[in-house]
Design an enzyme around this catalytic site. Structure first.
Site, PDB file in Angstrom:
ATOM      1  CD  GLU A 194     -43.196  50.274 -21.341  1.00  0.00           C
ATOM      2  OE1 GLU A 194     -43.765  49.000 -21.963  1.00  0.00           O
ATOM      3  OE2 GLU A 194     -43.564  50.998 -20.402  1.00  0.00           O
ATOM      4  CD  GLU A 305     -42.824  42.626 -17.860  1.00  0.00           C
ATOM      5  OE1 GLU A 305     -43.784  42.072 -17.458  1.00  0.00           O
ATOM      6  OE2 GLU A 305     -42.720  43.090 -18.831  1.00  0.00           O
TER       7      GLU A 305
END
Length: 390
Positions: A194, A305
């Site tokens: 990520e 997020e």
């Protein structure tokens, strides 16, 4: 079928605890091998240590004991079509393919060739993620998302241009981020690499927008970490510091700034590379760290997020992206654009059938689209607490 993967940030742990002294010695600059060649003081208070490239933390991982350093990918994914549709009027000022990431520490100098820049922690920290599947929201009510995804094919990477912002983060332990996920496997065997930007005060000690990456091979249980906090990611760039502040960021109805991040598999050298723009290579994760991801990815996600700790029983005011809903679009909302995946022929192609998800649309939402000059894109974000999100 379980479609989505989600994350819970566990509490940070103080590595000065007596039970973790061996880890502290291994991961901090007190190790004789990690004495900096040069140290640079950043205007934001960070200290960047320039460490000999052969003494980087990655080589403390047992799987990399005899690893030979890779300095460049053996190939770059070929460029395919971007997309079509209506014009994307972002009025963006980003120059992601023409200059390196701007980080404040760079104002104080540059790390010499043969070294890598490592942000020195004022207090040693280590943060892990825990993964949940989308249907299990009962266990995951404090994480909220607005993201796009594609799955079910074999992917060798993903790329996107990400709008930079500095969202407000309300409570201790909360964060706001925008990132790319490249995933394979499921349940306890989940593998993930990520990268993106985050505002995470309890981990980094301030509210600056910072570049980060992360990895795991067992659903965040016992492997993986941010940046260079543990062995695994092999940094090669001497100009970009993981965890360091990115500047400038976008302003509401003002100048827009962005970065392009690209994660891709190099089949010949068996590594997952992280790159900025078209040729600014940051480093790589050796494929030997993983099981399913050692071959290819099966799920790609792009998006935002936040953590909502609901202090006092109210929804957090932590913002996602710009802090404004997707409907505000250009210069109001934050965005991802030029979404692409790397196919099995190592070609960058449009992602195809993208699905968009907002887990709390009254708090944070997402609006996808397609354009001539930005391909597949989406606006996303929101303010958190508001009359419809109490």
């Amino acid at each position: 079928m379980k479609l989505f993967y989600f994350f819970i940030l566990l509490s940070t742990m103080n590595l000065c605890d007596a039970s973790s002294k061996k880890t502290q010695v291994r991961n901090t600059l007190s190790s004789s091998k990690k004495i900096p060649v040069k140290s640079i003081k950043s205007p934001d208070g960070d200290i960047i240590d320039c460490i000999n490239i052969y003494h980087r933390p990655a080589f403390d991982h047992p799987l990399l004991k005899n690893h030979t350093i890779l300095m460049r990918p053996s190939l770059q994914p070929r460029k395919g079509p971007i997309g079509g549709g209506e014009p994307f009027k972002s009025n963006s000022h980003g120059q992601e393919d023409k200059k390196p990431i701007n980080q404040l520490w760079q104002l104080g100098g540059r790390c010499p060739e043969g070294t890598i820049p490592i942000r020195r922690y004022q207090k040693a920290r280590y943060a892990k993620k825990e993964h949940r599947n989308f249907p299990q929201l009962a266990d995951f009510s404090n994480h909220e998302y607005a993201f796009a995804y594609v799955q079910s094919n074999k992917f060798l990477g993903a790329k996107a241009t990400i709008n930079l912002w500095q969202p407000q983060v309300q409570g201790s332990g909360e964060f706001s981020l925008a990132q790319i996920w490249v995933l394979a496997g499921a349940d306890s065997a989940l593998n993930s690499v990520e990268a993106g930007w985050t505002v995470y005060p309890s981990h980094f000690g301030d509210s600056n927008t910072r570049l980060f990456n992360y990895w795991t091979r067992d659903r965040y249980q016992s492997t993986g970490c941010y940046n260079l906090d543990c062995p695994g990611f092999v940094q090669t760039s001497n100009s970009i510091a993981l965890g360091a502040t990115i500047s400038p960021v976008s302003t509401y109805h003002g100048a827009q700034h962005e970065i392009t991040l690209h994660i891709f598999k190099d089949p010949k050298k068996n590594a997952w590379w992280l790159q900025h723009g078209n040729d600014d290579v940051i480093g790589y994760w050796p494929a030997s760290l993983f099981k399913d991801l050692a071959d290819s990815a099966s799920l790609i996600e792009w998006g935002g997020e936040i953590i909502n700790n609901a202090q006092g029983g109210q929804h957090t005011t932590t913002q996602m992206g710009s802090g404004h809903f997707a409907e505000e679009r250009a210069r109001g909302a934050s965005y991802f654009k030029n979404l692409q995946v790397v196919d099995q022929s190592s070609t960058l192609v449009p992602p195809g059938d993208i699905k968009a998800v907002a887990t709390k649309p009254n708090c944070y939402n997402i609006v996808p689209g397609k354009s001539d000059n930005a391909g597949d894109y989406f606006y996303f974000g929101g303010p958190g607490r508001n009359p419809k999100c109490p």
